[in-house]
Design a protein around this motif. Structure first.
Motif, PDB file in Angstrom:
ATOM      1  N   GLN A   5      37.184  39.874  40.261  1.00 43.43           N
ATOM      2  CA  GLN A   5      37.049  38.568  40.890  1.00 43.43           C
ATOM      3  C   GLN A   5      36.374  37.561  39.968  1.00 43.43           C
ATOM      4  N   ARG A   6      35.711  37.998  38.950  1.00 50.06           N
ATOM      5  CA  ARG A   6      35.010  37.091  38.053  1.00 50.06           C
ATOM      6  C   ARG A   6      35.968  36.237  37.236  1.00 50.06           C
ATOM      7  N   THR A   7      37.186  36.691  37.032  1.00 42.98           N
ATOM      8  CA  THR A   7      38.148  35.912  36.278  1.00 42.98           C
ATOM      9  C   THR A   7      38.679  34.806  37.166  1.00 42.98           C
ATOM     10  N   SER A   8      38.575  33.578  36.671  1.00 42.35           N
ATOM     11  CA  SER A   8      39.086  32.436  37.421  1.00 42.35           C
ATOM     12  C   SER A   8      39.879  31.547  36.467  1.00 42.35           C
ATOM     13  N   LEU A   9      40.541  30.565  37.021  1.00 44.32           N
ATOM     14  CA  LEU A   9      41.333  29.663  36.184  1.00 44.32           C
ATOM     15  C   LEU A   9      40.476  28.944  35.152  1.00 44.32           C
ATOM     16  N   SER A  10      39.203  28.744  35.441  1.00 44.85           N
ATOM     17  CA  SER A  10      38.336  28.072  34.470  1.00 44.85           C
ATOM     18  C   SER A  10      38.151  28.909  33.202  1.00 44.85           C
ATOM     19  N   ASP A  11      38.409  30.211  33.285  1.00 46.79           N
ATOM     20  CA  ASP A  11      38.326  31.062  32.095  1.00 46.79           C
ATOM     21  C   ASP A  11      39.423  30.733  31.081  1.00 46.79           C
ATOM     22  N   GLU A  42      46.530  30.300  40.617  1.00 48.60           N
ATOM     23  CA  GLU A  42      45.962  31.365  41.439  1.00 48.60           C
ATOM     24  C   GLU A  42      46.675  31.379  42.785  1.00 48.60           C
ATOM     25  N   GLY A  68      44.389  35.422  45.623  1.00 53.73           N
ATOM     26  CA  GLY A  68      43.305  36.101  44.927  1.00 53.73           C
ATOM     27  C   GLY A  68      43.676  36.635  43.554  1.00 53.73           C
ATOM     28  N   SER A  69      44.910  36.409  43.118  1.00 52.26           N
ATOM     29  CA  SER A  69      45.349  36.846  41.784  1.00 52.26           C
ATOM     30  C   SER A  69      45.745  35.631  40.954  1.00 52.26           C
ATOM     31  N   ILE A  70      45.741  35.803  39.644  1.00 51.25           N
ATOM     32  CA  ILE A  70      46.136  34.732  38.726  1.00 51.25           C
ATOM     33  C   ILE A  70      47.501  35.091  38.149  1.00 51.25           C
TER      34      ILE A  70
END
Length: 160
Positions: free
Chosen positions: A22-28, A80, A83-85
């Motif tokens: 869950q720590r991976t987000s689009l901002s990464d 996203e 809950g997935s990218i």
């Protein structure tokens, strides 16, 4: 007692893995913003990224021949959902005009791996942040039972 400890350990690992994912987000993926270029024998390949209106990212990939002619290769959406990218390229041209969805399966040490096992080629698309001015992208998978990998070493395009 051993069964309870084993169950507790299993649940702890499962929860930790879920939190880590869950720590991976689009901002990464902010490092992708801007234009990236790769020189080839036939000219250059350029990949440009910007934020989209729906809080994802939009990408475009095109080639520029040594004569200066440009050709759209694909458009890309990074977004996203549920809950997935996902990384979703849409090809341009005969034989490459479909849209395919790849799910982020790994994000570790600046390497982001998207996968679609059902796609003919590639089955995986990866991006590796190397520095503010360098990104390595690659596609890989099997074709006719043989593993194939193509790398795209991009440098940040400098504005004149």
């Amino acid at each position: 007692m051993k069964q309870k400890m084993l169950l507790f350990s299993f649940l702890f690992v499962l929860c930790f893995a879920s939190i880590a994912q869950q720590r991976t987000s689009l901002s990464d993926f902010d490092f992708l913003k801007g234009s990236w270029t790769m020189n080839t024998a036939k000219g250059r390949i350029v990949e440009s990224w910007k934020m989209s209106k729906d809080s994802g990212m939009d990408g475009i990939s095109f080639s520029i021949s040594t004569a200066g002619d440009s050709t759209l290769l694909e458009t890309i959406k990074l977004y996203e959902s549920g809950g997935s990218i996902y990384y979703e390229p849409s090809g341009n041209g005969p034989g490459n005009d479909s849209t395919v969805r790849f799910k982020l399966i790994s994000a570790k040490d600046g390497i982001f791996v998207f996968e679609n096992k059902n796609h003919d080629f590639p089955q995986r698309i990866s991006y590796q942040y190397q520095s503010a001015n360098n990104v390595l992208a690659w596609i890989e998978g099997t074709v006719n039972g043989k593993f194939r990998k193509i790398e795209f070493p991009y440098s940040r395009e400098k504005l004149n």
